[in-house]
Design an enzyme around this catalytic site. Structure first.
Site, PDB file in Angstrom:
ATOM      1  N   LYS A  40       0.748  -0.761  -0.186  1.00 21.94           N
ATOM      2  CA  LYS A  40       0.055  -0.331   0.366  1.00 21.94           C
ATOM      3  C   LYS A  40       1.047   1.149  -0.355  1.00 21.94           C
ATOM      4  O   LYS A  40       1.911   1.435   0.927  1.00 21.94           O
ATOM      5  CB  LYS A  40      -1.361   0.410   1.189  1.00 21.94           C
ATOM      6  CG  LYS A  40      -2.416  -1.632   1.312  1.00 21.94           C
ATOM      7  CD  LYS A  40      -2.955  -1.258   2.689  1.00 21.94           C
ATOM      8  CE  LYS A  40      -3.993  -2.468   2.355  1.00 21.94           C
ATOM      9  NZ  LYS A  40      -3.566  -3.401   2.090  1.00 21.94           N
ATOM     10  N   LYS A  70      17.391  -7.376 -12.439  1.00 19.69           N
ATOM     11  CA  LYS A  70      17.107  -6.046 -11.297  1.00 19.69           C
ATOM     12  C   LYS A  70      17.720  -6.058  -9.855  1.00 19.69           C
ATOM     13  O   LYS A  70      17.737  -7.436  -9.772  1.00 19.69           O
ATOM     14  CB  LYS A  70      15.588  -6.451 -11.475  1.00 19.69           C
ATOM     15  CG  LYS A  70      15.121  -5.634 -12.734  1.00 19.69           C
ATOM     16  CD  LYS A  70      14.851  -4.775 -13.056  1.00 19.69           C
ATOM     17  CE  LYS A  70      13.972  -4.303 -14.180  1.00 19.69           C
ATOM     18  NZ  LYS A  70      13.197  -3.171 -13.752  1.00 19.69           N
ATOM     19  N   GLU A  76      15.613 -10.531  -3.567  1.00 17.77           N
ATOM     20  CA  GLU A  76      14.355 -11.176  -2.756  1.00 17.77           C
ATOM     21  C   GLU A  76      15.177 -12.859  -3.132  1.00 17.77           C
ATOM     22  O   GLU A  76      14.171 -13.961  -2.625  1.00 17.77           O
ATOM     23  CB  GLU A  76      12.778 -11.095  -4.098  1.00 17.77           C
ATOM     24  CG  GLU A  76      12.213 -10.114  -3.800  1.00 17.77           C
ATOM     25  CD  GLU A  76      11.136  -9.221  -4.396  1.00 17.77           C
ATOM     26  OE1 GLU A  76      10.754  -8.372  -4.351  1.00 17.77           O
ATOM     27  OE2 GLU A  76      11.005 -10.347  -5.864  1.00 17.77           O
TER      28      GLU A  76
END
Length: 138
Positions: A40, A70, A76
């Protein structure tokens, strides 16, 4: 505390395939974390991603040429790999998207030891069903 069946890691150039896969997995009844649907405005991206990875049973990694270049996706992958090493549990579920064995081998040779599914050989629906089966075999 939310627990997720899968965390989807991808490069934003591959957003269409990642979102389609997330939708299919959700329709199969899995709890899916994907940044586009969970982040959000104002959220700390790195904090939310780390929390989501720690709360996920598996990390579905959509490996592509974009992914390999990237910063965020590679971070990640590192988090998922380190968590897999520290827990000893299978976590990484690689999906090869428009990429070949040589490119994976040259960039992340440790992934060569992890069975992957390729979007060139399998439909997204078949990949989603395979992920579903893995998640539900715990």
């Amino acid at each position: 505390m939310d627990i997720y069946d899968v965390f989807i890691s991808y490069a934003h150039e591959d957003e269409e395939i990642a979102k389609s896969l997330a939708d299919m997995l959700s329709k199969l009844g899995l709890e899916v974390w994907i940044d586009e649907l969970k982040l959000k405005i104002g959220d700390s991206i790195s904090q939310k991603i780390w929390e989501a990875i720690k709360k996920s049973k598996y990390g579905v990694v959509v490996l592509s040429r974009y992914y390999l270049k990237k910063k965020w996706p590679i971070e990640e992958l590192k988090l998922l790999f380190n968590l897999q090493l520290s827990t000893g549990q299978k976590m990484i579920l690689p999906i090869w998207h428009g990429i070949d064995k040589k490119e994976i081998e040259d960039t992340f040779p440790f992934l060569m030891d992890i069975k992957a599914l390729s979007t060139e050989k399998y439909s997204l629906s078949a990949i989603a069903k395979e992920i579903y089966n893995v998640v539900n075999s715990i």
